[in-house]
Write a protein that holds these residues in place. Structure first.
Motif, PDB file in Angstrom:
ATOM      1  N   VAL A  52      40.655  28.034  43.197  1.00  0.00           N
ATOM      2  CA  VAL A  52      39.522  28.634  43.831  1.00  0.00           C
ATOM      3  C   VAL A  52      38.654  29.608  42.974  1.00  0.00           C
ATOM      4  O   VAL A  52      37.499  29.634  43.316  1.00  0.00           O
ATOM      5  CB  VAL A  52      40.292  29.663  44.796  1.00  0.00           C
ATOM      6  CG1 VAL A  52      39.377  30.600  45.673  1.00  0.00           C
ATOM      7  CG2 VAL A  52      41.075  28.831  45.774  1.00  0.00           C
ATOM      8  N   ILE A  53      39.211  30.463  42.026  1.00  0.00           N
ATOM      9  CA  ILE A  53      38.242  31.135  41.231  1.00  0.00           C
ATOM     10  C   ILE A  53      37.589  30.462  40.416  1.00  0.00           C
ATOM     11  O   ILE A  53      36.499  31.383  39.909  1.00  0.00           O
ATOM     12  CB  ILE A  53      39.429  32.398  40.751  1.00  0.00           C
ATOM     13  CG1 ILE A  53      40.220  31.718  39.688  1.00  0.00           C
ATOM     14  CG2 ILE A  53      40.007  33.118  41.571  1.00  0.00           C
ATOM     15  CD1 ILE A  53      40.923  32.851  38.791  1.00  0.00           C
ATOM     16  N   SER A  54      37.724  29.471  39.909  1.00  0.00           N
ATOM     17  CA  SER A  54      36.923  28.469  38.979  1.00  0.00           C
ATOM     18  C   SER A  54      35.621  28.474  39.636  1.00  0.00           C
ATOM     19  O   SER A  54      34.745  28.158  38.819  1.00  0.00           O
ATOM     20  CB  SER A  54      37.643  27.243  38.543  1.00  0.00           C
ATOM     21  OG  SER A  54      37.655  26.544  39.762  1.00  0.00           O
ATOM     22  N   LEU A  55      35.444  28.476  41.225  1.00  0.00           N
ATOM     23  CA  LEU A  55      34.039  28.108  41.531  1.00  0.00           C
ATOM     24  C   LEU A  55      33.355  29.349  41.544  1.00  0.00           C
ATOM     25  O   LEU A  55      32.218  29.421  42.043  1.00  0.00           O
ATOM     26  CB  LEU A  55      34.273  27.648  42.976  1.00  0.00           C
ATOM     27  CG  LEU A  55      35.181  26.485  43.518  1.00  0.00           C
ATOM     28  CD1 LEU A  55      35.463  26.207  44.801  1.00  0.00           C
ATOM     29  CD2 LEU A  55      34.535  25.390  42.714  1.00  0.00           C
ATOM     30  N   GLY A  56      33.772  30.515  41.113  1.00  0.00           N
ATOM     31  CA  GLY A  56      33.031  31.803  41.026  1.00  0.00           C
ATOM     32  C   GLY A  56      33.502  32.550  42.186  1.00  0.00           C
ATOM     33  O   GLY A  56      33.575  32.098  43.222  1.00  0.00           O
ATOM     34  N   LEU A  57      33.409  33.844  41.976  1.00  0.00           N
ATOM     35  CA  LEU A  57      33.677  35.005  43.126  1.00  0.00           C
ATOM     36  C   LEU A  57      32.711  35.713  43.329  1.00  0.00           C
ATOM     37  O   LEU A  57      32.022  36.301  42.574  1.00  0.00           O
ATOM     38  CB  LEU A  57      35.045  35.490  42.712  1.00  0.00           C
ATOM     39  CG  LEU A  57      36.268  34.883  42.238  1.00  0.00           C
ATOM     40  CD1 LEU A  57      37.411  36.038  41.890  1.00  0.00           C
ATOM     41  CD2 LEU A  57      36.625  34.009  43.638  1.00  0.00           C
ATOM     42  N   THR A  58      32.499  36.020  44.707  1.00  0.00           N
ATOM     43  CA  THR A  58      31.428  37.077  45.116  1.00  0.00           C
ATOM     44  C   THR A  58      32.507  38.267  45.058  1.00  0.00           C
ATOM     45  O   THR A  58      33.514  38.421  45.137  1.00  0.00           O
ATOM     46  CB  THR A  58      30.964  36.772  46.565  1.00  0.00           C
ATOM     47  OG1 THR A  58      32.089  36.812  47.333  1.00  0.00           O
ATOM     48  CG2 THR A  58      30.302  35.417  46.639  1.00  0.00           C
ATOM     49  N   PRO A  59      31.675  39.540  45.180  1.00  0.00           N
ATOM     50  CA  PRO A  59      32.400  40.809  45.073  1.00  0.00           C
ATOM     51  C   PRO A  59      33.414  40.742  46.280  1.00  0.00           C
ATOM     52  O   PRO A  59      34.495  41.323  46.038  1.00  0.00           O
ATOM     53  CB  PRO A  59      31.281  41.762  45.161  1.00  0.00           C
ATOM     54  CG  PRO A  59      30.019  41.264  44.587  1.00  0.00           C
ATOM     55  CD  PRO A  59      30.236  39.704  44.832  1.00  0.00           C
TER      56      PRO A  59
END
Length: 311
Positions: free
Chosen positions: A185-192
């Motif tokens: 999940v976090i490999s896709l990038g995280l919004t704040p």
């Protein structure tokens, strides 16, 4: 490392099948199921191969459509290839039947005991290292001579150690699965906004791993104490063996006139044996104390199992 770690509550006969079922389990996960047909055994194949031609020739003879001599000749000509084919298929048919029987049994056991075994291949690298450490510690205790001779609580070890291995493997399998999902999940990038949610979940994973690590380290401390007691035990036996021959040494030194040199050395040997015996008692006492430590980590590990699901 064992390929399949099984809940010690599974009956021993079924557990043996599960531990050998890694290949079947992998095939099952790829959509495989055992075939409905059962491979013929060598005996069945031979009976079918021989009965068909014999019945056909018998029918022709009874109808008068074939002479007895011709029937015997045809049976002989047909029988030779059948015998050769039978000999060629014997081992193959037996192997196929045995393989079929095991795969069908393993398939049934794997489905029945779903959730009560862990495939080591499912663990990620950090989890696999932790499990390997736990299994080495368990092997040190189980394989020790002092455990075999009952100087430790061998009955409790026989129950506690497999239970510890299973709990560690089960928790690490859950941790590996959640960690893989989290990483994906976090490999896709995280919004704040998502990071606010993901951060405590990451901490939950870390605290869960720390709890399992504490359990493994407790096992390692127990194994270290057992190893120390084992060394003292072996040294104690060696010195006792030497002491049993002291009178031979005394006779020799008396005959050679070396008493002034030898007597103090022999007395020192006796004193060393006494100190070593006390050391052995302390080592065994430490091992017994350390044995209680792994079990005391159970509430922490249970809490660790619940932690990843906490926001």
């Amino acid at each position: 490392m064992a390929d399949v770690i099984v809940d010690p509550g599974v009956p021993p006969q079924d557990a043996r099948v599960l531990r050998r079922s890694r290949r079947v389990l992998i095939k099952m996960r790829q959509g495989w199921a055992p075939k409905l047909w059962r491979p013929s055994s060598g005996l069945h194949y031979w009976m079918l191969a021989a009965f068909g031609p014999a019945a056909s020739f018998g029918l022709l003879l009874s109808l008068g459509l074939m002479s007895p001599g011709l029937a015997v000749l045809l049976l002989a000509l047909l029988g030779l290839p059948l015998v050769m084919l039978r000999l060629g298929r014997n081992d193959v048919s037996t192997e196929e039947a045995d393989e079929y029987a095991f795969e069908r049994q393993a398939f049934a056991q794997l489905r029945w005991y779903e959730g009560r075994y862990v495939l080591a291949d499912d663990l990620d690298e950090p989890a696999a290292r932790l499990l390997a450490r736990a299994q080495r510690a368990i092997a040190t205790v189980s394989g020790s001579r002092i455990n075999a001779e009952g100087l430790l609580d061998d009955v409790r070890n026989a129950v506690m150690l497999p239970a510890q291995e299973w709990e560690i493997a089960r928790l690490l399998a859950k941790l590996s699965a959640l960690r893989a999902q989290h990483t994906e999940v976090i490999s896709l990038g995280l919004t704040p906004g998502v990071a606010v949610v993901a951060e405590p979940l990451a901490r939950a994973l870390s605290s869960s791993e720390a709890a399992v690590l504490a359990r493994v380290e407790a096992l390692e401390r127990y194994a270290a104490n057992v190893a120390g007691a084992e060394r003292a035990y072996l040294a104690h036996h060696q010195i006792e063996e030497l002491r049993s021959h002291v009178h031979h040494y005394e006779e020799l030194v008396a005959e050679t006139g070396a008493d002034a040199f030898a007597v103090p050395e022999l007395e020192r040997l006796a004193a060393d044996a006494g100190r070593l015996e006390q050391s052995l008692r302390r080592s065994l006492s430490s091992a017994h104390e350390a044995m209680r430590a792994p079990a005391s980590t159970a509430p922490t590990a249970a809490a660790a199992e619940r932690s990843p699901s906490s926001p």
